[in-house]
Structures are given as C-alpha cells and as structure tokens.
Design a protein around this motif. Structure first.
Motif, PDB file in Angstrom:
ATOM      1  N   THR A  44       0.835  -1.200   0.000  1.00 28.81           N
ATOM      2  CA  THR A  44       0.000   0.000   0.000  1.00 28.81           C
ATOM      3  C   THR A  44       0.872   1.254   0.000  1.00 28.81           C
ATOM      4  O   THR A  44       0.639   2.198  -0.768  1.00 28.81           O
ATOM      5  N   ARG A  45       1.888   1.271   0.857  1.00 30.76           N
ATOM      6  CA  ARG A  45       2.805   2.417   0.883  1.00 30.76           C
ATOM      7  C   ARG A  45       3.496   2.599  -0.461  1.00 30.76           C
ATOM      8  O   ARG A  45       3.663   3.728  -0.949  1.00 30.76           O
ATOM      9  N   SER A  46       3.910   1.482  -1.079  1.00 25.87           N
ATOM     10  CA  SER A  46       4.580   1.553  -2.372  1.00 25.87           C
ATOM     11  C   SER A  46       3.653   2.105  -3.451  1.00 25.87           C
ATOM     12  O   SER A  46       4.055   2.940  -4.269  1.00 25.87           O
ATOM     13  N   ALA A 139      -7.012   2.427   0.195  1.00 31.85           N
ATOM     14  CA  ALA A 139      -7.630   1.156   0.572  1.00 31.85           C
ATOM     15  C   ALA A 139      -7.054   0.036  -0.288  1.00 31.85           C
ATOM     16  O   ALA A 139      -6.970   0.173  -1.508  1.00 31.85           O
ATOM     17  N   SER A 140      -6.647  -1.065   0.364  1.00 27.03           N
ATOM     18  CA  SER A 140      -6.037  -2.188  -0.353  1.00 27.03           C
ATOM     19  C   SER A 140      -6.722  -3.497  -0.006  1.00 27.03           C
ATOM     20  O   SER A 140      -7.327  -3.638   1.063  1.00 27.03           O
ATOM     21  N   GLU A 141      -6.607  -4.458  -0.900  1.00 17.37           N
ATOM     22  CA  GLU A 141      -7.049  -5.821  -0.630  1.00 17.37           C
ATOM     23  C   GLU A 141      -6.165  -6.775  -1.422  1.00 17.37           C
ATOM     24  O   GLU A 141      -5.607  -6.408  -2.458  1.00 17.37           O
ATOM     25  N   SER A 162      -4.459  -4.936  -4.814  1.00 16.67           N
ATOM     26  CA  SER A 162      -4.961  -3.741  -5.497  1.00 16.67           C
ATOM     27  C   SER A 162      -5.164  -2.639  -4.464  1.00 16.67           C
ATOM     28  O   SER A 162      -5.729  -2.877  -3.397  1.00 16.67           O
ATOM     29  N   THR A 163      -4.694  -1.437  -4.800  1.00 12.51           N
ATOM     30  CA  THR A 163      -4.768  -0.304  -3.890  1.00 12.51           C
ATOM     31  C   THR A 163      -5.455   0.864  -4.567  1.00 12.51           C
ATOM     32  O   THR A 163      -5.025   1.300  -5.647  1.00 12.51           O
ATOM     33  N   TYR A 164      -6.534   1.355  -3.947  1.00  8.01           N
ATOM     34  CA  TYR A 164      -7.191   2.579  -4.403  1.00  8.01           C
ATOM     35  C   TYR A 164      -6.532   3.753  -3.674  1.00  8.01           C
ATOM     36  O   TYR A 164      -6.490   3.775  -2.445  1.00  8.01           O
TER      37      TYR A 164
END
Length: 244
Positions: A44-46, A139-141, A162-164
């Motif tokens: 997510t940070r990346s 937001a990630s999943e 996947s990260t929004y």
C-alpha cells in the motif's frame, strides 16, 4: 503401581505432543496472517508512493483530460491520444516495480484510463475501495486471481494486491481523482509459505524425535523394573521354606 505410572506417562506424552502440534499450527497460521497484513501494508505504501510521484511530476499534464473525460463518448475516450501519453508516463515511473496494472477513475467512478484498454469506460462508483479513496483514504485488498489481464498480457494463478489511492496535489488539497494500482506479490507469498512450512516441519519433526526418545526411555525403564520385580519374586520363592 510403577508400571501403571509409566504407562500413564507414555500415553500422556503422545497427548502432549498432539497438543503441542496443534499449538504450533495455530501459531503458524497466526504468523501467516501477520505477514500478509505486513505485506499488504508495505505494498500500500509503495502504491501510494507511485501515485504521488505521478501526481507531483505529471498530474498537471493530465488533470484536464481526467476532469472532462466523462463528457466524451466511450469510443472517443478509448481512442483519445491522451491515453497513450498516460500509459507512457506510467510505464516510465513503474519500471522495476511489480506493478501489473494501473487504472484512473474520475470522481464519478468512470474508468478514465486503464493499462487494459478493454476496461476504459467502466463505471465503479459503487466500489467500496473507490469510495474510501474518494473520501481521502487509501484502501487495499489481496486476492488470488485464476486469470488476470496484466499490463504485459494475461497471467494466471497470481496473488494480486490492489490499492485505491486518492489523487490530490498536497495533503490539504481536495481529491481530484482515484488511482488503482495492482501489484503482483505471488513470489513474495510463495517464499513466505516455503519458509513457514520449513519451520513448521522442523518443529514437528523435532518434537516427534523428542517424544520417540522419551518413549524408548520409558520402555527401557519398564523392562528394567519388570526384570527387577521378577528377580525379587524368584528370590522370594526360593527363601520361603517348604511346608511339610
């Protein structure tokens, strides 16, 4: 009495082994959950960093197109020259990363851009990840995909995060769009699972060896006690005078 106690100890060891194996497996699953959470957090940070790099360096060149994309007909949107320019810029920024797809949504949830051209024009306004990002929160999943249309072509049996990510020019600015960045973490998860099973297998084998060694000792002690008991019984019979 002593042989009975030895039997109890013998059975108790197998029960203790079963309990220890269950505990180790439970801890292993707990560890896996922690590792996956840490992996998602890192990716997510990346992905946020990639989005911010695009915004800082290139967003001013594409913001106008994203804002007015909803006014274009679907065919005009897909064939717009701006699509190729965005893809070129993203390809440069994501070089060397495990990014396999990028999508850009306007604030209404329209897919303005995607590295998979077939998804341009799709509507995602009800997606929870999109809604969270539009409100300002990434937001990630993580999901397992049997088939995935990636940037470089179709891939299969992959673990994808996947990260929004909200698009804004600075922390105090309004959200102008939403990026969705997909990264392939299959190799990282497979490496983690191999390490997990190696450690788990080593622990179980170690406990089995200890338990087997203890069982052998108990069998030896029981045999010695039986021999001593038989010897005393024999001596007792010899020392008993015969009744005439």
């Amino acid at each position: 009495m002593i042989p009975r106690l030895l039997r109890v100890l013998q059975y108790g060891q197998w029960l203790a082994l079963a309990i220890l194996v269950a505990v180790v497996v439970g801890l292993s699953l707990f560890y896996r959950g922690l590792v996956l959470d840490s992996l998602v957090e890192g990716e997510t940070r990346s992905n946020v960093a990639l989005t911010n790099a695009f915004v800082n360096a290139l967003w001013t060149s594409h913001a106008g197109f994203v804002a007015r994309a909803g006014e274009l007909a679907p065919r005009d949107l897909v064939t717009n020259p701006e699509i190729q320019l965005i893809e070129r810029d993203l390809h440069v920024l994501s070089r060397g990363l495990n990014v396999v797809k990028v999508k850009i949504y306007d604030l209404r949830g329209l897919t303005v851009f995607s590295t998979d051209p077939g998804q341009i024009g799709e509507e995602k306004s009800a997606n929870q990840g999109f809604l969270r990002a539009r409100s300002g929160e990434a937001a990630s999943e993580i999901t397992r995909r049997d088939h995935f249309d990636a940037w470089e072509g179709a891939i299969s049996d992959r673990n994808i995060i996947s990260t929004y990510v909200p698009v804004r020019r600075n922390e105090l600015a309004d959200v102008e769009a939403v990026f969705e960045v997909y990264t392939d973490v299959t190799e990282l998860i497979e490496r983690m699972e191999r390490t997990q099973w190696q450690v788990l297998t080593a622990l179980i084998i170690g406990m089995l060896l200890v338990c087997v060694a203890m069982q052998l000792l108990l069998v030896r002690y029981r045999r010695q006690i039986r021999q001593e008991y038989d010897s005393r019984s024999f001596q007792g019979r010899r020392s008993t005078p015969a009744i005439r």
